[in-house]
Write a protein that holds these residues in place. Structure first.
Motif, PDB file in Angstrom:
ATOM      1  N   TYR A 129     -11.249   0.626   5.772  1.00 44.99           N
ATOM      2  CA  TYR A 129     -10.401   1.294   4.703  1.00 44.99           C
ATOM      3  C   TYR A 129     -11.160   1.279   3.430  1.00 44.99           C
ATOM      4  O   TYR A 129     -12.267   0.701   3.184  1.00 44.99           O
ATOM      5  CB  TYR A 129      -9.292   0.755   4.312  1.00 44.99           C
ATOM      6  N   GLY A 130     -10.739   2.202   2.568  1.00 48.71           N
ATOM      7  CA  GLY A 130     -11.367   2.207   1.288  1.00 48.71           C
ATOM      8  C   GLY A 130     -10.510   1.308   0.175  1.00 48.71           C
ATOM      9  O   GLY A 130      -9.640   0.631   0.480  1.00 48.71           O
ATOM     10  N   THR A 131     -10.936   1.055  -0.974  1.00 51.88           N
ATOM     11  CA  THR A 131     -10.127   0.449  -1.935  1.00 51.88           C
ATOM     12  C   THR A 131     -10.019   1.135  -2.983  1.00 51.88           C
ATOM     13  O   THR A 131     -10.779   1.917  -3.308  1.00 51.88           O
ATOM     14  CB  THR A 131     -10.723  -0.906  -2.206  1.00 51.88           C
ATOM     15  N   THR A 132      -8.995   1.037  -4.099  1.00 52.80           N
ATOM     16  CA  THR A 132      -8.555   1.841  -4.990  1.00 52.80           C
ATOM     17  C   THR A 132      -9.044   1.332  -6.247  1.00 52.80           C
ATOM     18  O   THR A 132      -8.744   0.272  -6.749  1.00 52.80           O
ATOM     19  CB  THR A 132      -7.102   2.041  -4.694  1.00 52.80           C
ATOM     20  N   PRO A 180       0.839  -1.312   0.084  1.00 48.53           N
ATOM     21  CA  PRO A 180      -0.021   0.021  -0.133  1.00 48.53           C
ATOM     22  C   PRO A 180       0.972   1.260  -0.008  1.00 48.53           C
ATOM     23  O   PRO A 180       1.865   1.399   0.810  1.00 48.53           O
ATOM     24  CB  PRO A 180      -0.776  -0.092   1.155  1.00 48.53           C
ATOM     25  N   TYR A 181       0.405   2.244  -0.954  1.00 48.75           N
ATOM     26  CA  TYR A 181       1.161   3.544  -1.040  1.00 48.75           C
ATOM     27  C   TYR A 181       0.334   4.505  -0.520  1.00 48.75           C
ATOM     28  O   TYR A 181      -0.698   4.709  -0.799  1.00 48.75           O
ATOM     29  CB  TYR A 181       1.605   3.681  -2.491  1.00 48.75           C
ATOM     30  N   LYS A 182       0.889   5.475   0.342  1.00 51.84           N
ATOM     31  CA  LYS A 182       0.353   6.657   0.867  1.00 51.84           C
ATOM     32  C   LYS A 182       0.698   7.833   0.205  1.00 51.84           C
ATOM     33  O   LYS A 182       1.833   8.150   0.092  1.00 51.84           O
ATOM     34  CB  LYS A 182       0.688   6.778   2.340  1.00 51.84           C
ATOM     35  N   ILE A 183      -0.227   8.696  -0.745  1.00 55.57           N
ATOM     36  CA  ILE A 183       0.154   9.788  -1.530  1.00 55.57           C
ATOM     37  C   ILE A 183       0.423  10.934  -0.433  1.00 55.57           C
ATOM     38  O   ILE A 183       0.020  10.885   0.905  1.00 55.57           O
ATOM     39  CB  ILE A 183      -0.901   9.924  -2.462  1.00 55.57           C
ATOM     40  N   GLY A 184       0.723  12.274  -1.048  1.00 49.36           N
ATOM     41  CA  GLY A 184       1.148  13.071  -0.161  1.00 49.36           C
ATOM     42  C   GLY A 184      -0.087  13.896   0.668  1.00 49.36           C
ATOM     43  O   GLY A 184       0.336  14.461   1.748  1.00 49.36           O
ATOM     44  N   SER A 185      -1.194  13.478   0.228  1.00 48.61           N
ATOM     45  CA  SER A 185      -2.169  14.088   0.883  1.00 48.61           C
ATOM     46  C   SER A 185      -2.712  13.229   2.066  1.00 48.61           C
ATOM     47  O   SER A 185      -3.728  13.607   2.836  1.00 48.61           O
ATOM     48  CB  SER A 185      -3.300  14.496   0.023  1.00 48.61           C
ATOM     49  N   GLY A 186      -2.250  12.069   2.049  1.00 44.23           N
ATOM     50  CA  GLY A 186      -2.440  11.160   3.254  1.00 44.23           C
ATOM     51  C   GLY A 186      -3.606   9.878   2.552  1.00 44.23           C
ATOM     52  O   GLY A 186      -3.687   8.776   3.677  1.00 44.23           O
ATOM     53  N   ILE A 187      -3.932   9.948   1.686  1.00 43.57           N
ATOM     54  CA  ILE A 187      -4.990   8.632   1.167  1.00 43.57           C
ATOM     55  C   ILE A 187      -3.929   7.662   0.662  1.00 43.57           C
ATOM     56  O   ILE A 187      -2.682   7.759   0.240  1.00 43.57           O
ATOM     57  CB  ILE A 187      -5.438   9.153  -0.204  1.00 43.57           C
ATOM     58  N   VAL A 188      -4.487   6.518   1.124  1.00 41.61           N
ATOM     59  CA  VAL A 188      -3.578   5.289   0.847  1.00 41.61           C
ATOM     60  C   VAL A 188      -4.121   4.336  -0.422  1.00 41.61           C
ATOM     61  O   VAL A 188      -5.461   4.232  -0.364  1.00 41.61           O
ATOM     62  CB  VAL A 188      -3.453   4.256   2.114  1.00 41.61           C
ATOM     63  N   TRP A 189      -3.433   4.140  -1.255  1.00 40.71           N
ATOM     64  CA  TRP A 189      -3.804   3.231  -2.304  1.00 40.71           C
ATOM     65  C   TRP A 189      -3.414   1.642  -1.841  1.00 40.71           C
ATOM     66  O   TRP A 189      -2.454   1.588  -1.694  1.00 40.71           O
ATOM     67  CB  TRP A 189      -3.070   3.345  -3.591  1.00 40.71           C
ATOM     68  N   ASP A 190      -4.488   0.925  -1.731  1.00 43.18           N
ATOM     69  CA  ASP A 190      -4.410  -0.331  -1.202  1.00 43.18           C
ATOM     70  C   ASP A 190      -3.556  -0.972  -2.112  1.00 43.18           C
ATOM     71  O   ASP A 190      -2.318  -1.556  -2.096  1.00 43.18           O
ATOM     72  CB  ASP A 190      -5.678  -0.965  -0.702  1.00 43.18           C
ATOM     73  N   ARG A 191      -4.030  -1.314  -3.281  1.00 38.10           N
ATOM     74  CA  ARG A 191      -3.340  -1.681  -4.484  1.00 38.10           C
ATOM     75  C   ARG A 191      -4.349  -1.786  -5.840  1.00 38.10           C
ATOM     76  O   ARG A 191      -5.381  -1.782  -5.625  1.00 38.10           O
ATOM     77  CB  ARG A 191      -3.083  -3.159  -4.497  1.00 38.10           C
ATOM     78  N   SER A 192      -3.777  -1.382  -6.882  1.00 39.85           N
ATOM     79  CA  SER A 192      -4.733  -1.443  -8.096  1.00 39.85           C
ATOM     80  C   SER A 192      -3.849  -1.421  -9.452  1.00 39.85           C
ATOM     81  O   SER A 192      -2.639  -1.254  -9.286  1.00 39.85           O
ATOM     82  CB  SER A 192      -5.342  -0.043  -8.323  1.00 39.85           C
ATOM     83  N   LEU A 250     -12.342  -2.026 -21.382  1.00 39.09           N
ATOM     84  CA  LEU A 250     -11.614  -3.312 -20.876  1.00 39.09           C
ATOM     85  C   LEU A 250     -11.663  -3.516 -19.565  1.00 39.09           C
ATOM     86  O   LEU A 250     -11.447  -2.411 -18.996  1.00 39.09           O
ATOM     87  CB  LEU A 250     -10.015  -3.076 -21.338  1.00 39.09           C
ATOM     88  N   HIS A 251     -11.754  -4.753 -19.219  1.00 39.53           N
ATOM     89  CA  HIS A 251     -11.673  -4.713 -17.594  1.00 39.53           C
ATOM     90  C   HIS A 251     -10.483  -5.560 -17.249  1.00 39.53           C
ATOM     91  O   HIS A 251     -10.220  -6.590 -17.552  1.00 39.53           O
ATOM     92  CB  HIS A 251     -13.129  -5.690 -17.326  1.00 39.53           C
ATOM     93  N   VAL A 252      -9.664  -4.929 -16.371  1.00 43.70           N
ATOM     94  CA  VAL A 252      -8.427  -5.305 -15.959  1.00 43.70           C
ATOM     95  C   VAL A 252      -8.682  -5.754 -14.709  1.00 43.70           C
ATOM     96  O   VAL A 252      -8.783  -5.271 -13.676  1.00 43.70           O
ATOM     97  CB  VAL A 252      -7.316  -4.115 -16.163  1.00 43.70           C
ATOM     98  N   GLU A 253      -8.820  -7.050 -14.433  1.00 39.97           N
ATOM     99  CA  GLU A 253      -8.891  -7.616 -13.213  1.00 39.97           C
ATOM    100  C   GLU A 253      -7.824  -8.209 -12.596  1.00 39.97           C
ATOM    101  O   GLU A 253      -7.227  -9.348 -12.872  1.00 39.97           O
ATOM    102  CB  GLU A 253     -10.221  -8.788 -13.203  1.00 39.97           C
ATOM    103  N   GLY A 254      -7.002  -7.100 -11.812  1.00 40.32           N
ATOM    104  CA  GLY A 254      -5.854  -7.505 -11.353  1.00 40.32           C
ATOM    105  C   GLY A 254      -6.056  -8.038  -9.929  1.00 40.32           C
ATOM    106  O   GLY A 254      -6.969  -9.073  -9.738  1.00 40.32           O
ATOM    107  N   GLU A 255      -4.928  -7.961  -9.319  1.00 41.21           N
ATOM    108  CA  GLU A 255      -5.062  -8.632  -7.938  1.00 41.21           C
ATOM    109  C   GLU A 255      -6.515  -7.937  -7.115  1.00 41.21           C
ATOM    110  O   GLU A 255      -6.439  -6.572  -7.310  1.00 41.21           O
ATOM    111  CB  GLU A 255      -3.924  -8.462  -6.852  1.00 41.21           C
TER     112      GLU A 255
END
Lengths: 801, 291
Positions: free
Chosen positions: A637-640, A414-426, A728-733
């Motif tokens: 949490y939310g999800t990205t 998971p990556y936290k961006i400068g504003s504090g929002i966390v991208w879980d994965r996408s 297109l639907h990219v169903e990643g992890e």
């Protein structure tokens, strides 16, 4: 994160199928029931006299002539409603925040053209409007507050004197050492990006109908709303009525796009009047009212600058954002909803270590802004994606390459961006690669070279974005808002006939939730789709609800439905175990039957339900239990969700008409419940983004008059203006949400304005033109091109000398 | 957005319509397709005491092809003007323009007489009436008259029709055999009123332009014929320089308004572009090429 990550191989059978929307036969055949279709006996109709002044004191009101008009039952202004309702104020935890009271009718002064001042209740809407013409209001003009930069300055007229400023919210974000990063940067790019004000433009205008049951002391409000739960809770406070005597129902609702996602003065007014007059009262907005008084959106100035190293890696980003939020801080989301999220999402799907941003939300004498599909993200993505393209041009990189160099990579999550929002994965990289592969990106560039050689203006635009969806209780969907929007409740029940009802707190206004949630429930129960009914949009159906907004339906209601269905399935199998004299472990539920594995012994759900509820002696008396469960889900949490859009277009080099060509979206929304519905949501979202990019703009003149108060002047794209699309639907992890779902209802609108702005800029690159203001109307293109051609003429004249 | 109360009278003859108009003394409006009138009623921009519905009058929905002209009844719907084979054959420029009028649902209702009487300065039909030297026939208690299109449009939403007068038919002059034609429009969206539109008919005689007609809409107080451009073109050999000069003459002549959707400068620019393009197409077509 307690749930294991589910893999795609485990895809059950209904989820993932292109199931036709079960609500469509009803809605398409004219059998839907919208608020305006409801006509209880003794119904009264309300019409509002709305302010025709932008900002004025109400010196006097003469209502006598209107009160005497034919068919009129009541004419009321604010003074007539004193003590009937507590004013509501959208609250926030932000220190700098100033709330504004939400009142059913203007009190003392008016703050935008379209604000309701006087309400007339009459036997018909025609008679009510006749009486409006007899209402006399004496206004004292107080000076308009139109330009947001002027509104933020100290000497502007104050819309809310008691606050002492027009700045309703101010916030700063900071991470790392942006000054040092900018000082050390090899390259800088920057710009001032202007996103103009929008109106949601749902096909069904807002409408509400209040009925007071005097015998029970109970109020029922039917409202074309996306948030019946929030409306119920707010009215309970305003009217001092507990939930068992207050029901809010959103029946069939014809679109919202955010416009039906807030509490409105009209909903309070009809509720008050119904209780006072003892007759049902309905208000149905007409298009004029919709375009002047439904919440508007996306009115921002984003000044942003990006620092890059020599290889095109983004080192730092800084921004100054001014949001024009209109006259009031909208309930319950607050004036911070849109502009603060612009700053929240500005870093996008990129690794940017150093970040600094300052945002202000400024009150102006215009209609209040509120939620709108994409909230904050479309303006943020417009600015960031323009900067990425500007940087690519400056460094001589391809727009695709610069994005690839900067994306948050799979190993960074998971990556936290400068504003504090966390991208879980996408699947940031996966979406861009898939989009470019399908679009034939190198061939498109070759096509562009040929077009340019022929003097044609052909452009290709990329936009990549990430958004937070399915937000749980860790944060509110609106920054600083103290209401928990992160839980959702589902009640799943098999009744004595074997019918299955699943009630949820969300409210469908076009999303197809009756289909997708039934698919989820069907798989969890092992039931047939046609045996399931989804009850939604009714505050009586579940103990606590808010509504549908912020791309939360599939994640939150889907998750709650899964949990409740699992409990009901266990109960069902326990009962079947008694009836079939088998161990529960040997039972399987499928297609509405429970079968003893490896045998032909089975019972239908209907037979089991009858045995449980109605038949004597089938189940041991101390083993009977209701086939029902209520469960709450909170993803915490939310999800990205993420996507890349590829727009192509051509500009007529003489008339400057823009023709959109093939349009491609590659998106990652996790496990897809229904690909057909996802496609539809993307198509609709992109169409709306086309509006934002090229057509739609609410225009106020210097006097605060709304110049776009009809659909002749507020231009929504129609079918010929919407390009052919591939999705297109990219169903990643998959994410860690229950079911692996992500929200996806807003993404189309988030990516399209930026992709089209980049494509326009790409087409006009030989002229040195970049698009930094949306919508890019033909008039704006004309002015940009004329200026650029003059510049070129001057240069060549200079060279000749 | 509900209209103020009005009386409604459906008439079945021109005489009955005229009688009702006369009786109402200026307080009546004619309704046919209702596509412009009804929104104005709903906005209460108009509050007539009486609506006279002429849809049931027989004999006003027709297309009559005559040697020199084509007469079209006032109640002829836009969609019929767009699709009627006799118009596609003899007045293809009109059929082409009709396809740009609003949307199909509106074209199914809107009428020729209604569009001309309403006289929107950016509408297509008034421009076609000018382009094709139409003569507009009316009925009135004093017997009616025939008005040349160029005398008919007085300003935005203003015509030479008297309050007691009813538009009953329009006679379009047929361009000479072998004429070329073109119509081009720029609008914000498909079906919107024109920001600018131009239409041309012309023929070639011994390689020189004859009977050039150049009409525009959306670029002035009323649709107009570009007389200066026509004078430049008449008798000249077609060519890029000539067409550029004609476009320049149009740009100099028109006085567009600035509104929400386009500035006067942009409309003037479009007028020049569209005139040049329509001249090129029409000339190529008259020369036998396919534009």
């Amino acid at each position: 994160m307690t749930e294991p990550v589910e893999t795609l191989a485990a895809r059950p059978k209904s989820v993932g199928a292109r199931v036709r929307r079960t609500e469509d036969p009803r809605l398409l055949a004219g059998q839907g029931r919208y608020v305006d279709d409801l006509a209880p006996p003794r119904l009264l109709h309300v019409a509002f006299r709305r302010s025709d002044m932008s900002h004025a004191r109400i010196r006097g009101l003469d209502l006598e002539a209107a009160r005497g008009a034919p068919g009129v039952v009541a004419v009321v202004a604010a003074a007539d409603l004193e003590g009937l309702a507590k004013p509501l104020v959208a609250a926030s935890r932000m220190a700098s925040y100033h709330g504004t009271p939400l009142r059913p009718l203007a009190e003392g002064k008016v703050r935008f053209v379209g604000e309701p001042v006087v309400a007339v209740a009459a036997e018909s809407r025609y008679l009510a409007e006749d009486a409006l013409e007899l209402v006399d209001i004496d206004f004292e003009p107080l000076g308009t507050v139109i330009d947001p930069e002027a509104a933020a300055a100290g000497d502007a007229p104050l819309l809310h004197e008691e606050i002492g400023t027009n700045v309703l919210v101010e916030r700063r974000f900071r991470r790392g050492e942006p000054e040092a990063a900018f000082a050390a940067a090899a390259h800088r790019v920057g710009g001032s990006f202007r996103f103009r004000r929008k109106s949601p433009g749902a096909i069904e205008n807002r409408a509400c109908l209040a009925e007071w049951d005097a015998g029970r002391g109970a109020l029922t409000l039917h409202s074309a709303s996306g948030i019946p739960g929030i409306v119920r809770d707010a009215l309970s406070e305003a009217l001092d009525l507990p939930g068992h005597r207050l029901r809010v129902v959103a029946p069939d609702v014809g679109g919202s796009f955010g416009g039906k996602g807030s509490l409105y003065p009209e909903e309070i007014l009809v509720s008050l009047l119904a209780r006072r007059l003892g007759r049902p009262i309905k208000w149905t907005s007409d298009r004029l009212e919709d375009l002047t008084a439904t919440s508007q959106a996306f009115d921002e100035i984003v000044e942003a600058e990006m620092a890059l190293d020599a290889e095109g890696r983004v080192l730092a980003l800084r921004a100054e954002v001014l949001g024009d939020t209109g006259a009031y801080s909208i309930y319950p989301w607050t004036a911070g909803l849109e502009p603060v999220q612009v700053v929240g999402f500005l870093p996008g799907p990129y690794r940017i270590e150093h970040y600094e941003a300052h945002v202000r939300a400024v009150a102006t004498s215009k209609a209040p802004t509120g939620p709108y599909r994409g909230v904050g993200r479309p303006a943020a993505v417009f600015a960031t994606e323009r900067l990425m393209d500007l940087a690519a041009r400056k460094l001589g990189l391809d727009p695709k390459e610069i994005r690839l160099r900067n994306f948050v990579r799979p190993e960074d999550f998971p990556y936290k961006i400068g504003s504090g929002i966390v991208w879980d994965r996408s699947g940031f990289t996966e979406c861009l690669e898939a989009a470019c592969a399908r679009a034939g990106y190198p061939a498109l560039r070759e096509k562009q070279r040929q077009a340019r050689a022929e003097g044609r203006w052909f452009g290709i635009g990329l936009a990549s974005y990430a958004e937070l969806t399915g937000i749980g209780s860790k944060i509110s969907v609106a920054p600083g808002m103290p209401i928990n929007t992160g839980t959702e409740t589902a009640v799943v029940r098999i009744d004595s006939t074997g019918g299955i009802t699943a009630a949820v707190g969300i409210a469908s206004h076009g999303q197809g939730l009756e289909t997708t949630l039934a698919q989820v429930v069907a798989d969890e129960l092992g039931a047939r789709l046609e045996d399931i009914r989804i009850v939604q949009g009714d505050s009586d159906a579940v103990p606590n609800a808010t509504g549908t907004y912020a791309s939360r339906g599939a994640v939150l209601a889907g998750g709650a439905a899964i949990l409740a269905s699992r409990v009901v399935r266990e109960k069902l199998l326990r009962a079947a175990g008694h009836l079939l004299e088998a161990a529960e472990a040997d039972l399987e539920a499928r297609d509405g039957r429970v079968t003893v594995a490896g045998t032909d012994r089975s019972m239908s759900f209907r037979e089991i339900a009858r045995a449980v509820y109605s038949e004597i002696g089938r189940i041991p008396h101390d083993k009977r239990e209701e086939l029902e469960a209520t469960r709450l889900y909170d993803p915490y949490y939310g999800t990205t969700s993420s996507a890349t859009h590829v727009a192509t277009l051509e500009i007529d080099p003489e008339t400057y008409r823009v023709t959109l060509g093939a349009y491609l979206v590659a998106e990652d929304c996790g496990r897809i419940i229904n690909p057909m519905i996802v496609d539809g949501q993307v198509h609709g979202g992109v169409a709306q983004g086309v509006g934002a990019a090229l057509y739609e703009e609410v225009v106020y003149d210097a006097d605060g008059q709304n110049l776009t108060a009809s659909l002749v002047d507020y231009l929504i794209p129609s079918a010929p203006e919407v390009p052919p699309m591939t999705v297109l639907h990219v169903e990643g992890e998959l994410p860690a949400t229950l079911g692996g779902f992500r929200g996806m209802g807003e993404g189309g609108t988030i990516g399209a304005p930026a992709a089209i702005a980049n494509a326009l800029s790409d087409a006009l690159a030989p002229l040195g033109i970049g698009i930094d203001e949306l919508p890019a109307t033909p008039e704006r293109l004309f002015r940009l091109i004329e200026r650029a051609q003059q510049r070129q003429d001057n240069q060549s004249t200079g060279e000749e000398r | 957005m509900k209209p103020a109360a009005f009386d409604y009278l459906a008439v079945e003859s021109v005489e009955a319509a005229l009688e009702a108009l006369a009786r109402a003394g200026g307080e009546a409006k004619i309704v046919a397709g209702g596509q412009s009138l009804v929104p104005m009623l709903n906005f209460r921009l108009l509050q007539p005491a009486l609506l006279v519905d002429i849809n049931r009058i027989p004999g006003l929905d027709f297309i009559a092809v005559e040697p020199a002209r084509i007469r079209v009844g006032a109640l002829t719907r836009h969609h019929r003007q767009e699709t009627a084979p006799e118009l596609r054959e003899h007045l293809p420029v009109l059929s082409a323009a009709m396809a740009e009028v609003a949307h199909l649902a509106i074209r199914n209702r809107g009428t020729l007489g209604g569009s001309l009487s309403h006289a929107d300065p950016a509408a297509e039909l008034p421009m076609m009436a000018l382009l094709l030297d139409a003569e507009i026939a009316t009925a009135s208690p004093s017997g009616g008259r025939r008005i040349a299109a160029r005398d008919f449009f007085l300003g935005p939403l203003a015509t030479g029709l008297a309050e007691d007068e009813l538009l009953i038919e329009v006679a379009f002059a047929r361009p000479a055999a072998g004429s070329g034609w073109a119509f081009e429009e720029v609008a914000r969206r498909s079906g919107d009123f024109a920001l600018a539109a131009a239409a041309v008919t012309l023929r070639l005689q011994d390689g020189r332009i004859a009977e050039p007609h150049v009409a525009l809409t959306g670029v002035d107080e009323t649709p107009l014929r570009a007389g200066a451009a026509e004078a430049l073109l008449d008798g000249e050999a077609p060519g890029a320089e000539l067409f550029a000069a004609a476009a320049e003459a149009v740009r100099r002549r028109v006085q567009p308004n600035t509104d929400l959707h386009a500035s006067a400068d942009y409309r003037r620019h479009l007028a020049g572009v569209l005139v040049r393009r329509t001249l090129e197409k029409a000339a190529a077509q008259a020369a036998g090429g396919r534009a």
